[in-house]
Design an enzyme around this catalytic site. Structure first.
Site, PDB file in Angstrom:
ATOM      1  CG  ASN A   1      33.515  16.428  28.982  1.00  0.00           C
ATOM      2  OD1 ASN A   1      32.310  16.744  29.555  1.00  0.00           O
ATOM      3  ND2 ASN A   1      33.811  16.731  27.907  1.00  0.00           N
TER       4      ASN A   1
ATOM      5  CG  ASP B   1      37.742  26.319  19.148  1.00  0.00           C
ATOM      6  OD1 ASP B   1      36.437  26.604  19.189  1.00  0.00           O
ATOM      7  OD2 ASP B   1      38.199  26.242  20.288  1.00  0.00           O
TER       8      ASP B   1
ATOM      9  CE  LYS C   1      37.561  29.092  22.128  1.00  0.00           C
ATOM     10  NZ  LYS C   1      37.177  27.655  22.262  1.00  0.00           N
TER      11      LYS C   1
HETATM   12  N1  CTP Z   1      34.490  24.729  22.069  1.00  0.00           N
HETATM   13  C1  CTP Z   1      34.229  24.481  20.815  1.00  0.00           C
HETATM   14  N2  CTP Z   1      35.188  23.529  20.089  1.00  0.00           N
HETATM   15  C2  CTP Z   1      35.922  22.979  20.731  1.00  0.00           C
HETATM   16  C3  CTP Z   1      36.458  23.462  22.062  1.00  0.00           C
HETATM   17  C4  CTP Z   1      35.628  24.198  22.504  1.00  0.00           C
HETATM   18  O1  CTP Z   1      33.192  24.954  20.235  1.00  0.00           O
HETATM   19  N3  CTP Z   1      36.732  21.833  19.974  1.00  0.00           N
HETATM   20  C5  CTP Z   1      33.767  25.750  22.617  1.00  0.00           C
HETATM   21  C6  CTP Z   1      32.974  25.350  24.031  1.00  0.00           C
HETATM   22  O2  CTP Z   1      31.685  25.014  23.444  1.00  0.00           O
HETATM   23  C7  CTP Z   1      32.774  26.559  24.980  1.00  0.00           C
HETATM   24  C8  CTP Z   1      34.062  27.433  24.367  1.00  0.00           C
HETATM   25  O3  CTP Z   1      34.418  26.901  23.210  1.00  0.00           O
HETATM   26  O4  CTP Z   1      31.758  27.581  24.432  1.00  0.00           O
HETATM   27  C9  CTP Z   1      35.272  27.238  25.396  1.00  0.00           C
HETATM   28  O5  CTP Z   1      35.390  25.785  25.791  1.00  0.00           O
HETATM   29  P1  CTP Z   1      36.541  25.694  26.900  1.00  0.00           P
HETATM   30  O6  CTP Z   1      36.480  24.085  26.979  1.00  0.00           O
HETATM   31  O7  CTP Z   1      36.256  26.385  28.070  1.00  0.00           O
HETATM   32  O8  CTP Z   1      37.464  26.159  26.245  1.00  0.00           O
HETATM   33  P2  CTP Z   1      38.746  25.670  25.271  1.00  0.00           P
HETATM   34  O9  CTP Z   1      38.607  26.588  24.193  1.00  0.00           O
HETATM   35  O10 CTP Z   1      38.734  24.366  25.039  1.00  0.00           O
HETATM   36  O11 CTP Z   1      40.263  26.307  25.634  1.00  0.00           O
HETATM   37  P3  CTP Z   1      41.162  25.614  26.957  1.00  0.00           P
HETATM   38  O12 CTP Z   1      40.851  23.926  26.904  1.00  0.00           O
HETATM   39  O13 CTP Z   1      42.336  26.088  26.812  1.00  0.00           O
HETATM   40  O14 CTP Z   1      40.506  26.157  28.245  1.00  0.00           O
END
Ligand code: CTP
Length: 414
Positions: A212, A308, A345
Protein backbone atom coordinates in the site's frame (compact mmCIF):
# COMPACT_ATOMS: atom_id res chain seq x y z
CA UNK A 1 1.07 26.01 13.38
CA UNK A 2 4.58 27.15 14.26
CA UNK A 3 7.81 25.68 12.94
CA UNK A 4 9.53 23.67 15.70
CA UNK A 5 12.00 26.42 16.65
CA UNK A 6 9.70 29.39 16.04
CA UNK A 7 10.39 32.00 18.71
CA UNK A 8 13.56 30.24 19.91
CA UNK A 9 16.96 31.90 20.05
CA UNK A 10 19.98 29.79 19.18
CA UNK A 11 23.51 31.02 19.74
CA UNK A 12 25.94 29.20 17.45
CA UNK A 13 29.53 29.29 18.68
CA UNK A 14 32.12 28.40 16.06
CA UNK A 15 35.74 27.69 16.95
CA UNK A 16 38.71 27.19 14.64
CA UNK A 17 38.59 23.70 13.17
CA UNK A 18 38.10 22.67 9.55
CA UNK A 19 34.48 21.70 10.27
CA UNK A 20 33.80 25.43 10.76
CA UNK A 21 33.20 25.56 7.01
CA UNK A 22 29.82 23.89 7.69
CA UNK A 23 28.77 26.89 9.82
CA UNK A 24 26.48 28.46 7.19
CA UNK A 25 24.78 25.09 6.61
CA UNK A 26 24.10 24.76 10.34
CA UNK A 27 22.65 28.26 10.42
CA UNK A 28 20.38 27.42 7.47
CA UNK A 29 19.22 24.20 9.15
CA UNK A 30 18.28 26.19 12.28
CA UNK A 31 16.61 29.15 10.56
CA UNK A 32 14.80 26.70 8.28
CA UNK A 33 12.78 25.48 11.27
CA UNK A 34 12.06 28.96 12.58
CA UNK A 35 15.00 29.71 14.92
CA UNK A 36 16.55 33.13 15.38
CA UNK A 37 20.30 32.55 15.11
CA UNK A 38 23.23 34.65 16.26
CA UNK A 39 26.79 33.53 15.62
CA UNK A 40 29.87 34.13 17.74
CA UNK A 41 33.22 33.05 16.32
CA UNK A 42 36.61 32.61 17.91
CA UNK A 43 39.54 34.38 16.28
CA UNK A 44 40.81 31.16 14.63
CA UNK A 45 37.35 30.24 13.25
CA UNK A 46 37.96 33.17 10.88
CA UNK A 47 40.56 31.06 9.12
CA UNK A 48 37.92 28.56 7.96
CA UNK A 49 34.70 30.52 7.39
CA UNK A 50 33.99 34.20 6.90
CA UNK A 51 31.88 36.34 9.25
CA UNK A 52 30.24 37.82 6.16
CA UNK A 53 28.88 34.43 5.06
CA UNK A 54 27.52 33.77 8.55
CA UNK A 55 26.01 37.24 8.77
CA UNK A 56 24.31 36.77 5.39
CA UNK A 57 22.63 33.49 6.37
CA UNK A 58 21.80 34.41 9.99
CA UNK A 59 20.62 37.96 9.15
CA UNK A 60 22.49 39.14 12.24
CA UNK A 61 25.94 40.60 12.66
CA UNK A 62 28.51 38.11 13.90
CA UNK A 63 30.27 38.53 17.23
CA UNK A 64 34.05 38.10 17.26
CA UNK A 65 35.67 40.47 19.68
CA UNK A 66 34.75 41.05 23.33
CA UNK A 67 35.97 44.61 23.11
CA UNK A 68 34.34 45.61 19.82
CA UNK A 69 32.38 48.77 20.74
CA UNK A 70 30.11 48.50 17.68
CA UNK A 71 29.05 44.92 18.42
CA UNK A 72 28.77 45.53 22.16
CA UNK A 73 26.51 48.54 21.41
CA UNK A 74 24.21 46.25 19.38
CA UNK A 75 24.02 43.42 21.90
CA UNK A 76 26.20 43.32 24.98
CA UNK A 77 27.86 40.01 25.88
CA UNK A 78 25.66 39.57 28.97
CA UNK A 79 22.57 40.39 26.95
CA UNK A 80 23.66 37.79 24.38
CA UNK A 81 24.12 35.22 27.16
CA UNK A 82 20.56 35.93 28.38
CA UNK A 83 19.13 36.07 24.83
CA UNK A 84 20.09 32.47 24.04
CA UNK A 85 17.56 29.70 24.69
CA UNK A 86 20.26 27.21 23.73
CA UNK A 87 23.94 27.41 22.75
CA UNK A 88 25.40 25.11 20.11
CA UNK A 89 29.19 24.88 19.84
CA UNK A 90 29.99 23.41 16.45
CA UNK A 91 32.74 22.68 15.94
CA UNK A 92 34.21 22.72 19.44
CA UNK A 93 38.00 22.45 19.17
CA UNK A 94 40.30 20.95 21.81
CA UNK A 95 41.31 24.49 22.74
CA UNK A 96 37.74 25.73 23.23
CA UNK A 97 36.89 22.62 25.25
CA UNK A 98 39.95 23.18 27.46
CA UNK A 99 39.05 26.82 28.06
CA UNK A 100 35.46 25.90 28.93
CA UNK A 101 36.51 23.07 31.23
CA UNK A 102 38.61 25.53 33.22
CA UNK A 103 36.11 28.39 33.20
CA UNK A 104 38.34 30.74 31.22
CA UNK A 105 36.76 33.87 29.79
CA UNK A 106 39.38 35.26 27.45
CA UNK A 107 37.29 36.09 24.40
CA UNK A 108 33.68 36.88 23.50
CA UNK A 109 32.59 33.25 23.09
CA UNK A 110 34.02 31.92 26.37
CA UNK A 111 32.76 34.97 28.25
CA UNK A 112 29.23 34.43 26.94
CA UNK A 113 29.56 30.73 27.85
CA UNK A 114 30.37 31.63 31.44
CA UNK A 115 27.49 34.09 31.61
CA UNK A 116 24.72 31.98 30.05
CA UNK A 117 22.34 29.69 31.91
CA UNK A 118 21.00 28.19 28.66
CA UNK A 119 21.78 24.56 27.81
CA UNK A 120 25.12 24.23 26.02
CA UNK A 121 25.53 21.58 23.32
CA UNK A 122 29.13 20.79 22.48
CA UNK A 123 30.16 19.09 19.24
CA UNK A 124 33.85 18.16 19.60
CA UNK A 125 35.52 17.91 16.18
CA UNK A 126 39.22 17.25 15.70
CA UNK A 127 41.85 14.72 14.64
CA UNK A 128 41.34 11.29 16.26
CA UNK A 129 44.66 11.36 18.14
CA UNK A 130 43.86 14.82 19.52
CA UNK A 131 40.42 13.58 20.59
CA UNK A 132 41.97 10.59 22.35
CA UNK A 133 44.62 12.65 24.16
CA UNK A 134 44.14 12.20 27.93
CA UNK A 135 43.95 15.95 28.54
CA UNK A 136 41.21 16.39 25.91
CA UNK A 137 39.35 13.36 27.23
CA UNK A 138 39.56 14.72 30.79
CA UNK A 139 38.21 18.09 29.67
CA UNK A 140 35.35 16.46 27.75
CA UNK A 141 34.58 14.39 30.84
CA UNK A 142 34.48 17.56 32.97
CA UNK A 143 31.98 19.13 30.58
CA UNK A 144 29.94 15.92 30.33
CA UNK A 145 29.39 16.10 34.09
CA UNK A 146 28.60 19.81 34.15
CA UNK A 147 24.93 20.70 34.61
CA UNK A 148 23.23 21.93 31.46
CA UNK A 149 26.09 20.75 29.24
CA UNK A 150 25.71 18.00 26.69
CA UNK A 151 28.35 16.42 24.46
CA UNK A 152 27.25 15.55 20.91
CA UNK A 153 29.29 12.45 20.16
CA UNK A 154 31.65 12.92 17.20
CA UNK A 155 31.13 10.70 14.17
CA UNK A 156 33.74 8.32 12.86
CA UNK A 157 34.91 8.48 9.28
CA UNK A 158 37.41 10.09 6.96
CA UNK A 159 38.83 13.21 8.60
CA UNK A 160 40.28 16.26 6.86
CA UNK A 161 43.77 15.07 7.88
CA UNK A 162 43.10 11.84 5.90
CA UNK A 163 43.04 9.70 9.02
CA UNK A 164 40.03 7.48 9.53
CA UNK A 165 38.57 7.48 13.02
CA UNK A 166 36.42 9.36 15.51
CA UNK A 167 36.47 13.16 15.48
CA UNK A 168 34.19 14.15 12.62
CA UNK A 169 31.53 16.75 13.32
CA UNK A 170 28.08 15.22 12.70
CA UNK A 171 26.08 16.63 9.80
CA UNK A 172 23.66 19.55 10.34
CA UNK A 173 20.52 17.34 10.75
CA UNK A 174 22.13 15.62 13.76
CA UNK A 175 23.10 18.97 15.31
CA UNK A 176 19.59 20.28 14.65
CA UNK A 177 18.12 17.23 16.36
CA UNK A 178 20.33 17.91 19.41
CA UNK A 179 19.00 21.49 19.57
CA UNK A 180 15.38 20.33 19.23
CA UNK A 181 16.00 17.68 21.86
CA UNK A 182 17.56 20.19 24.29
CA UNK A 183 14.47 22.39 24.00
CA UNK A 184 11.97 19.54 24.44
CA UNK A 185 10.77 18.80 27.99
CA UNK A 186 11.64 15.23 28.94
CA UNK A 187 8.04 14.14 29.48
CA UNK A 188 8.76 10.52 28.44
CA UNK A 189 12.04 10.14 30.33
CA UNK A 190 12.64 6.52 31.25
CA UNK A 191 9.56 5.30 29.35
CA UNK A 192 9.75 2.52 26.78
CA UNK A 193 7.94 3.20 23.54
CA UNK A 194 7.39 0.94 20.54
CA UNK A 195 6.26 2.46 17.25
CA UNK A 196 5.38 0.65 14.03
CA UNK A 197 5.55 2.47 10.73
CA UNK A 198 5.24 2.09 6.99
CA UNK A 199 3.57 -0.51 4.82
CA UNK A 200 4.02 -4.26 4.77
CA UNK A 201 4.76 -6.32 1.68
CA UNK A 202 3.04 -9.63 1.04
CA UNK A 203 4.88 -11.75 -1.50
CA UNK A 204 3.12 -13.37 -4.46
CA UNK A 205 6.34 -14.82 -5.87
CA UNK A 206 10.04 -13.85 -5.47
CA UNK A 207 9.61 -10.71 -7.61
CA UNK A 208 6.03 -9.55 -6.96
CA UNK A 209 4.23 -8.39 -3.88
CA UNK A 210 1.09 -6.64 -2.61
CA UNK A 211 1.53 -3.46 -0.61
CA UNK A 212 0.00 0.00 0.00
CA UNK A 213 1.17 3.63 -0.39
CA UNK A 214 2.13 4.25 3.27
CA UNK A 215 5.42 6.19 3.38
CA UNK A 216 6.17 5.60 7.07
CA UNK A 217 6.59 9.37 7.67
CA UNK A 218 3.97 9.51 10.44
CA UNK A 219 5.47 6.66 12.44
CA UNK A 220 9.00 7.98 12.01
CA UNK A 221 7.85 11.40 13.28
CA UNK A 222 6.20 9.74 16.30
CA UNK A 223 9.35 7.76 17.09
CA UNK A 224 11.54 10.87 16.75
CA UNK A 225 9.22 12.94 18.95
CA UNK A 226 9.28 10.24 21.66
CA UNK A 227 13.09 10.03 21.57
CA UNK A 228 13.34 13.82 21.95
CA UNK A 229 11.10 13.54 25.02
CA UNK A 230 13.59 11.13 26.57
CA UNK A 231 11.94 7.76 25.81
CA UNK A 232 13.79 4.59 24.91
CA UNK A 233 12.28 4.01 21.46
CA UNK A 234 12.04 0.90 19.30
CA UNK A 235 10.78 1.49 15.77
CA UNK A 236 9.54 -1.50 13.79
CA UNK A 237 9.44 -0.37 10.19
CA UNK A 238 8.10 -1.92 7.04
CA UNK A 239 9.86 -1.15 3.75
CA UNK A 240 10.35 2.63 3.44
CA UNK A 241 13.01 4.85 1.94
CA UNK A 242 13.38 6.84 5.16
CA UNK A 243 16.64 7.35 7.06
CA UNK A 244 17.00 6.01 10.60
CA UNK A 245 15.55 8.51 13.08
CA UNK A 246 18.20 9.82 15.46
CA UNK A 247 18.34 8.15 18.87
CA UNK A 248 15.93 5.36 17.94
CA UNK A 249 16.48 1.59 17.73
CA UNK A 250 15.12 0.54 14.32
CA UNK A 251 14.09 -2.99 13.34
CA UNK A 252 13.24 -3.51 9.67
CA UNK A 253 10.55 -5.99 8.70
CA UNK A 254 8.83 -6.88 5.43
CA UNK A 255 5.58 -8.79 5.85
CA UNK A 256 2.64 -8.49 8.27
CA UNK A 257 3.80 -11.74 9.88
CA UNK A 258 7.35 -10.36 10.35
CA UNK A 259 5.83 -7.27 11.97
CA UNK A 260 3.60 -9.42 14.19
CA UNK A 261 6.62 -11.45 15.38
CA UNK A 262 8.80 -8.37 16.01
CA UNK A 263 6.05 -6.51 17.89
CA UNK A 264 5.18 -9.50 20.07
CA UNK A 265 8.84 -10.08 20.92
CA UNK A 266 9.07 -6.52 22.31
CA UNK A 267 5.52 -5.80 23.50
CA UNK A 268 5.64 -6.72 27.18
CA UNK A 269 8.54 -4.42 28.04
CA UNK A 270 6.80 -1.30 26.71
CA UNK A 271 4.92 1.55 28.38
CA UNK A 272 3.35 2.69 25.08
CA UNK A 273 2.82 1.02 21.72
CA UNK A 274 1.83 3.21 18.78
CA UNK A 275 0.70 1.28 15.72
CA UNK A 276 0.88 3.67 12.82
CA UNK A 277 1.90 0.98 10.31
CA UNK A 278 -0.45 0.24 7.43
CA UNK A 279 -0.47 -3.52 7.92
CA UNK A 280 -1.82 -5.72 5.12
CA UNK A 281 -5.09 -7.41 6.08
CA UNK A 282 -4.66 -10.20 3.53
CA UNK A 283 -1.75 -12.01 1.99
CA UNK A 284 -1.54 -14.52 -0.84
CA UNK A 285 -2.43 -17.90 0.63
CA UNK A 286 0.76 -19.33 -0.86
CA UNK A 287 3.93 -17.81 -2.25
CA UNK A 288 5.33 -19.31 -5.43
CA UNK A 289 8.94 -20.45 -5.07
CA UNK A 290 9.80 -19.26 -8.58
CA UNK A 291 8.65 -16.33 -10.66
CA UNK A 292 5.16 -17.00 -12.03
CA UNK A 293 5.20 -17.08 -15.82
CA UNK A 294 2.50 -15.13 -17.56
CA UNK A 295 -0.35 -17.11 -19.04
CA UNK A 296 -3.15 -16.07 -21.37
CA UNK A 297 -6.36 -14.88 -19.69
CA UNK A 298 -7.12 -13.92 -16.11
CA UNK A 299 -5.08 -14.80 -13.08
CA UNK A 300 -6.71 -15.48 -9.71
CA UNK A 301 -5.01 -15.12 -6.38
CA UNK A 302 -6.37 -16.75 -3.28
CA UNK A 303 -5.82 -14.51 -0.28
CA UNK A 304 -5.88 -15.33 3.41
CA UNK A 305 -6.18 -13.03 6.42
CA UNK A 306 -3.10 -11.81 8.26
CA UNK A 307 -3.20 -11.58 12.04
CA UNK A 308 -4.36 -8.30 13.52
CA UNK A 309 -1.41 -7.17 15.62
CA UNK A 310 -3.22 -4.39 17.45
CA UNK A 311 -6.23 -6.54 18.29
CA UNK A 312 -3.86 -9.20 19.66
CA UNK A 313 -2.19 -6.57 21.86
CA UNK A 314 -5.59 -5.25 22.97
CA UNK A 315 -6.54 -8.72 24.11
CA UNK A 316 -3.54 -8.90 26.46
CA UNK A 317 -4.10 -8.76 30.20
CA UNK A 318 -5.10 -5.17 31.04
CA UNK A 319 -2.81 -5.19 34.09
CA UNK A 320 0.35 -5.83 32.13
CA UNK A 321 -0.30 -4.43 28.71
CA UNK A 322 1.17 -1.14 27.55
CA UNK A 323 -0.94 1.87 26.60
CA UNK A 324 -2.14 1.19 23.07
CA UNK A 325 -2.51 3.86 20.43
CA UNK A 326 -3.85 2.81 17.04
CA UNK A 327 -4.41 4.52 13.74
CA UNK A 328 -7.50 4.25 11.58
CA UNK A 329 -6.96 4.73 7.86
CA UNK A 330 -10.38 5.49 6.39
CA UNK A 331 -11.85 6.65 3.11
CA UNK A 332 -15.32 7.57 4.54
CA UNK A 333 -17.25 7.77 7.83
CA UNK A 334 -13.93 8.39 9.55
CA UNK A 335 -15.18 8.98 13.10
CA UNK A 336 -17.70 6.12 13.02
CA UNK A 337 -15.15 3.52 11.86
CA UNK A 338 -12.42 4.87 14.17
CA UNK A 339 -14.69 4.57 17.23
CA UNK A 340 -15.48 1.00 16.21
CA UNK A 341 -11.77 0.15 16.07
CA UNK A 342 -11.06 1.90 19.40
CA UNK A 343 -13.68 -0.29 21.11
CA UNK A 344 -13.12 -3.52 19.20
CA UNK A 345 -9.34 -3.52 19.61
CA UNK A 346 -9.55 -2.30 23.26
CA UNK A 347 -7.32 0.75 22.64
CA UNK A 348 -6.50 3.74 24.81
CA UNK A 349 -6.47 6.15 21.89
CA UNK A 350 -7.01 6.12 18.13
CA UNK A 351 -5.81 8.58 15.52
CA UNK A 352 -8.10 8.60 12.51
CA UNK A 353 -7.10 9.92 9.12
CA UNK A 354 -8.37 10.21 5.59
CA UNK A 355 -6.53 8.09 3.04
CA UNK A 356 -8.44 8.95 -0.13
CA UNK A 357 -8.19 11.81 -2.59
CA UNK A 358 -5.96 14.89 -2.61
CA UNK A 359 -5.96 15.21 1.22
CA UNK A 360 -4.85 11.59 1.71
CA UNK A 361 -2.44 11.12 4.61
CA UNK A 362 -0.48 8.48 2.65
CA UNK A 363 2.92 9.85 1.67
CA UNK A 364 2.00 13.46 2.50
CA UNK A 365 4.10 15.72 4.73
CA UNK A 366 0.98 17.29 6.22
CA UNK A 367 -2.34 15.80 7.17
CA UNK A 368 -5.45 16.23 9.29
CA UNK A 369 -6.33 13.75 12.01
CA UNK A 370 -9.01 13.11 14.58
CA UNK A 371 -7.86 12.03 18.05
CA UNK A 372 -10.38 9.90 19.95
CA UNK A 373 -9.56 8.36 23.32
CA UNK A 374 -11.23 6.02 25.77
CA UNK A 375 -11.84 8.95 28.13
CA UNK A 376 -14.41 10.16 25.60
CA UNK A 377 -12.37 13.05 24.27
CA UNK A 378 -12.52 13.77 20.54
CA UNK A 379 -10.31 16.42 18.96
CA UNK A 380 -9.71 17.26 15.31
CA UNK A 381 -6.16 18.45 14.57
CA UNK A 382 -4.64 19.90 11.41
CA UNK A 383 -3.96 20.19 8.60
CA UNK A 384 -0.47 20.26 10.03
CA UNK A 385 2.95 18.69 9.66
CA UNK A 386 3.45 15.12 10.79
CA UNK A 387 5.98 16.45 13.35
CA UNK A 388 3.25 18.61 14.93
CA UNK A 389 0.77 15.71 14.84
CA UNK A 390 3.38 13.52 16.56
CA UNK A 391 3.98 16.17 19.26
CA UNK A 392 0.23 16.48 19.88
CA UNK A 393 -0.17 12.70 19.98
CA UNK A 394 2.35 12.50 22.85
CA UNK A 395 0.81 15.45 24.71
CA UNK A 396 -2.58 13.72 24.56
CA UNK A 397 -1.21 10.26 25.37
CA UNK A 398 0.41 11.63 28.52
CA UNK A 399 -2.90 12.95 29.81
CA UNK A 400 -4.87 9.71 29.41
CA UNK A 401 -6.47 8.69 32.67
CA UNK A 402 -5.36 5.52 34.46
CA UNK A 403 -7.16 2.36 33.42
CA UNK A 404 -9.80 1.19 35.93
CA UNK A 405 -8.22 -2.23 35.92
CA UNK A 406 -5.41 -1.00 38.11
CA UNK A 407 -3.04 -0.43 35.20
CA UNK A 408 -0.62 2.16 36.53
CA UNK A 409 -1.24 4.95 34.08
CA UNK A 410 -0.39 7.63 36.64
CA UNK A 411 3.12 6.37 36.47
CA UNK A 412 2.83 6.13 32.68
CA UNK A 413 1.71 9.74 32.49
CA UNK A 414 4.58 11.31 34.37
N1 CTP B 1 -3.48 -3.18 12.37
C1 CTP B 1 -2.73 -4.19 12.89
N2 CTP B 1 -2.67 -5.40 12.29
C2 CTP B 1 -3.36 -5.64 11.14
C3 CTP B 1 -4.17 -4.60 10.59
C4 CTP B 1 -4.22 -3.38 11.23
O1 CTP B 1 -2.09 -3.99 13.93
N3 CTP B 1 -3.27 -6.83 10.56
C5 CTP B 1 -3.55 -1.89 13.07
C6 CTP B 1 -3.00 -0.71 12.27
O2 CTP B 1 -1.62 -0.56 12.50
C7 CTP B 1 -3.79 0.45 12.82
C8 CTP B 1 -5.13 -0.18 13.20
O3 CTP B 1 -4.89 -1.59 13.32
O4 CTP B 1 -3.23 0.97 13.99
C9 CTP B 1 -6.23 0.04 12.23
O5 CTP B 1 -5.82 -0.30 10.93
P1 CTP B 1 -6.73 -0.03 9.67
O6 CTP B 1 -6.02 -0.51 8.45
O7 CTP B 1 -7.25 1.36 9.70
O8 CTP B 1 -7.98 -0.90 9.96
P2 CTP B 1 -8.26 -2.43 10.03
O9 CTP B 1 -8.22 -2.86 11.46
O10 CTP B 1 -7.35 -3.17 9.11
O11 CTP B 1 -9.78 -2.49 9.56
P3 CTP B 1 -10.44 -2.18 8.12
O12 CTP B 1 -9.52 -2.75 7.09
O13 CTP B 1 -11.74 -2.85 8.20
O14 CTP B 1 -10.58 -0.68 8.02
Amino acid sequence: MNAPLEGKNVLLGISGGIAAYKGPMIVRALTGVGAQVRVVMTRSANQFVTPLALQAVSHNSVGQDLFDPAYEAQIGHIELARWADVVLLAPATAHLIARMAHGMCDDLLTTVLCATRAPVLISPAMNTQMLLHPAVQANIQTLRQRDGHHIIEPDSGQLACNEVGAGRMPDPPVLLDAVLSALTPKSLLGKRVLVTAGPTREAIDPVRFITNPSSGKMGFAIATAAARRGAHVTLIAGPTGLDDPIGVHRINVTSAQDMFDAVMAHAKAQDFIVKSAAVADWRPASQAEHKLKKQPGQMHLTMERTRDILATLGAMDDQTRPMLIGFAAETRDIEHYARGKLARKNLDMIVANQVKGPSSAFGADRSSVLFIDRDGRTAPFGPNTKDEIAATLWSRALTLSPRDSGHDATDKAT
